[in-house]
Structure formats: structure tokens, C-alpha cells
Design a protein around this motif. Structure first.
Motif, PDB file in Angstrom:
ATOM      1  N   ARG A  34       1.040  -1.172   0.075  1.00  0.00           N
ATOM      2  CA  ARG A  34       0.087  -0.020   0.048  1.00  0.00           C
ATOM      3  C   ARG A  34       0.984   1.255   0.150  1.00  0.00           C
ATOM      4  O   ARG A  34       1.774   1.557   0.940  1.00  0.00           O
ATOM      5  N   SER A  36       0.224   5.565  -1.062  1.00  0.00           N
ATOM      6  CA  SER A  36      -0.657   6.556  -1.350  1.00  0.00           C
ATOM      7  C   SER A  36       0.177   7.684  -1.705  1.00  0.00           C
ATOM      8  O   SER A  36       1.365   7.835  -1.253  1.00  0.00           O
ATOM      9  N   GLU A  73      -3.452   2.708  -5.500  1.00  0.00           N
ATOM     10  CA  GLU A  73      -2.594   2.809  -4.099  1.00  0.00           C
ATOM     11  C   GLU A  73      -2.041   1.790  -3.656  1.00  0.00           C
ATOM     12  O   GLU A  73      -1.843   1.204  -2.638  1.00  0.00           O
TER      13      GLU A  73
END
Length: 361
Positions: A34, A36, A73
């Protein structure tokens, strides 16, 4: 030119201080990590110029563009490319530097090596290059947390000039580090540091200092014996940062004043695990992490660019003088904290992948 760092988690940075932009390409990142834009921007904001009154006032938002390798993401296993465009470049501020070598900068050495150099803000030798490292460090740290959810990497200003802060590295938190503009988690020392930086800048001079970094909840077993020892790779990573002049881990140079009976870290069983009673080793023994806190210190020299006349020579070999123009940090340490954390994350992530390659079936 040595633009790539790492074995399995490989990072290549590109760009110059006053060119079109600065970027990074990451190869070898596992999929489904993950990441972002907000994660990356948070760290770039900690590194960017003009974030406080004691940093350079170059106005750059340092907005990161993710060009490839991340979808919805999450990393997808392909090369990750990120770019930050330069918006407030002022190459004219450096016109005099085209014909004069700045003392203690890379101007002379770059020209001696390549016979050509980008004199606009130092080009590739500028600390602006570290944008790519910090962005890559976010990806590396997120990957580490997937493997080791409790791992923490926290750096902070421990010393500026003669001011040394008393800090409990076992308890310090990032929010305490970022609670003031000098990034020292000791509030009393931080006020003195800020005052000293302001005074030194008003005098047209600059300051250096020491950044300490602690890695908590690191696993045992990271690091390769002989040439790729974990502390050796950490040392290379830190000394590759601009303005660094020294590295020590654990007891460091202080160990030279101790005897083996004092310095050895006795083993004991604690919580069903092999632990050490003391940690003079700094969490690494034989080049391999032992599960204790990894801690090290990085020395940064005073910023080379100062607003005072300095003796130099021209590119044609004539004696001359030079006084700085442009916008510069009077002390690099507040902005270097996220750089140190990023390089630590890159080293640890690379070694984590190397360890998984020999332990996972």
C-alpha cells in the motif's frame, strides 16, 4: 556515476537542482504494498524548502507525480517512477559560479572528473537530488511494515553546533520530533538550537550537527556477512547524503575508551527470545541484526554556502573571491532528518528482501 542504490530493492535517482525536475525509479518492489500519494507527500513536505524561518526560502511545493508502478494505491510489481517538477528555479543567481569554484562544494571536483558541470545551483550535487530518495524511502518503509508491522524508523537532530540534546532514543516518537522546526524532540534544547541558527545566519555563517536515528522492533537476521554487513550498508547510505562527514553505530568512537569487559553485550533469555542486557553493539553483531534497537549517528558539516567573502579561484586559474547569492539553508539538519530515515528504510528493505530470498520456500 553511481546513481543506483540497492541490490534487490533498487533505486535510481535523476535530475538537477535547477533543471526540469527531480525523480526516482524503483525496481524490485514487491506487489501489493500500500502506497498513497498522501504518504509520499507527507515525507516530501518534511524535506521541502521554505518550510520554516530557519530553512532556505526557495518556494517549492514539491508535488509528487506517480508515473508508473502504483495502481489504486498499491504497487503492482513493475518499476515505480515518480517525478517532482522544479517550479522556483533561479539559475541566474548562480551566474558568478559558472566561472568560480565555490569553496567546499563539488564545483571543482565535478569539473576535474568530467570536464563539464551544471553550475546552476550545484546541479546533480545539490541536496535537491534527495527528493527521489525520500519518495523511495516511503515505498521502502511501507514494504518493511508489511513484513514487520511493528518496525519504526525515527531520526532527529541530536546536536547542532555545540548544543547537545538529551534524548531517550528508546521512547522518542515522530510527533515529538516534528513538534518544532529544528526537529529535536527535546524542547528546551530545540529553542536554543533555533536561536543559534538564527544568530549564525544573521552573521552570514552556517552550522553543522549530528542526526541520530533509531530503528525499533527490527527483526534479527538482516545483513550479509563480510562486505555487505548491515552497518556497512547503512554507513554507505548515510555518507552518500550531501554534507555528511561521519558515521558511527552503537557505542561508536566511545568504544575506544572502554574495555571488553565493559563493552560486551551479555545475552539473556527474555520473553522466550535471546536478548542482550546492554546494547553497545547498536543492534548489529557480525554485520547482522540481533533484534535489539539499531541506532546510529550521522555527522553533517556546516552548510558550505555562506554569505561571506571567501577565497577561491576561477575556472581559468586566477585567484578570486566569492560571496554566496541565492537561497540556502544556514543549517541542513532540520531538512536532513527525513533523508536519514529514508536511506535507513532503503537499506533495511533491501536486506529484508535478501533475507526472505534465503529463508522462504
Amino acid at each position: 556515476m553511481g546513481n543506483t542504490f540497492g541490490q534487490l530493492f533498487r533505486v535510481t535517482t535523476f535530475g538537477e537542482s535547477h533543471g526540469g525536475g527531480i525523480g526516482v525509479v524503483i525496481d524490485g518492489c514487491p506487489p501489493k504494498i500500500r502506497v498513497s500519494e498522501a504518504d509520499i507527500q507527507r515525507e516530501l513536505d518534511r524535506r521541502r524548502p521554505a518550510q520554516s524561518k530557519i530553512t532556505t526560502q526557495r518556494k517549492e511545493e514539491d508535488r509528487c507525480e506517480i508515473l508508473s508502478g502504483i495502481f489504486e494505491e498499491e504497487t503492482i510489481g513493475t518499476p515505480i517512477a515518480m517525478l517532482v517538477r522544479n517550479k522556483d528555479a533561479r539559475p541566474a543567481d548562480y551566474a558568478e559560479v559558472a566561472k568560480k569554484f565555490r569553496p567546499s562544494h563539488a564545483d571543482f571536483t565535478y569539473e576535474a572528473k568530467y570536464g563539464i558541470r551544471n553550475w546552476q545551483g550545484g546541479g546533480r550535487a545539490s541536496a535537491r537530488e534527495t527528493i527521489g530518495r525520500v519518495a523511495a524511502g516511503v515505498v521502502a518503509r511501507n514494504a518493511l511494515r508489511k513484513f514487520y508491522p511493528k518496525i519504526e524508523i525515527i531520526a532527529y537532530a541530536a546536536q547542532i553546533g555545540e548544543i547537545v540534546a538529551a534524548i531517550d532514543r528508546s521512547k522518542v516518537k515522530t510527533k515529538e520530533v516534528d513538534a518544532n522546526i529544528v526537529r529535536c524532540p527535546n524542547g528546551t534544547a530545540a529553542k536554543k538550537m533555533i536561536s543559534l541558527i538564527e544568530k549564525t545566519r544573521a552573521e552570514g555563517d552556517s552550522l553543522g550537527g549530528v542526526i541520530e536515528c533509531v530503528v525499533r522492533n527490527a527483526p534479527s537476521g538482516l545483513g550479509e556477512p563480510v562486505f555487505d554487513k548491515l552497518e556497512a550498508d547503512l554507513a554507505k547510505a548515510m555518507l552518500s547524503l550531501p554534507a555528511t562527514k561521519g558515521f558511527e553505530i552503537g557505542s561508536g568512537f566511545a568504544s575506544t575508551k572502554m574495555r571488553g569487559s565493559e563493552h560486551n553485550d551479555p545475552f539473556e533469555m527474555r520473553g522466550g527470545k535471546v536478548r542482550t542486557v546492554t546494547n553497545y553493539s547498536g543492534g548489529i553483531q557480525g554485520g547482522i541484526s540481533n533484534g535489539e534497537d539499531i541506532y546510529f549517528r550521522v555527522a553533517f558539516k556546516p552548510t558550505a554556502t555562506i554569505a561571506r567573502d571567501q577565497k577561491t579561484v576561477t575556472t581559468s586559474g586566477e585567484d578570486s573571491k566569492l560571496s554566496a547569492r541565492g537561497r540556502h539553508d544556514p543549517c541542513v539538519l532540520p531538512r536532513a532528518v527525513p533523508m536519514v530515515e529514508a536511506m535507513a528504510a532503503l537499506v533495511l528493505c533491501d536486506h529484508a528482501l535478501r533475507q526472505r530470498a534465503i529463508t522462504e520456500k
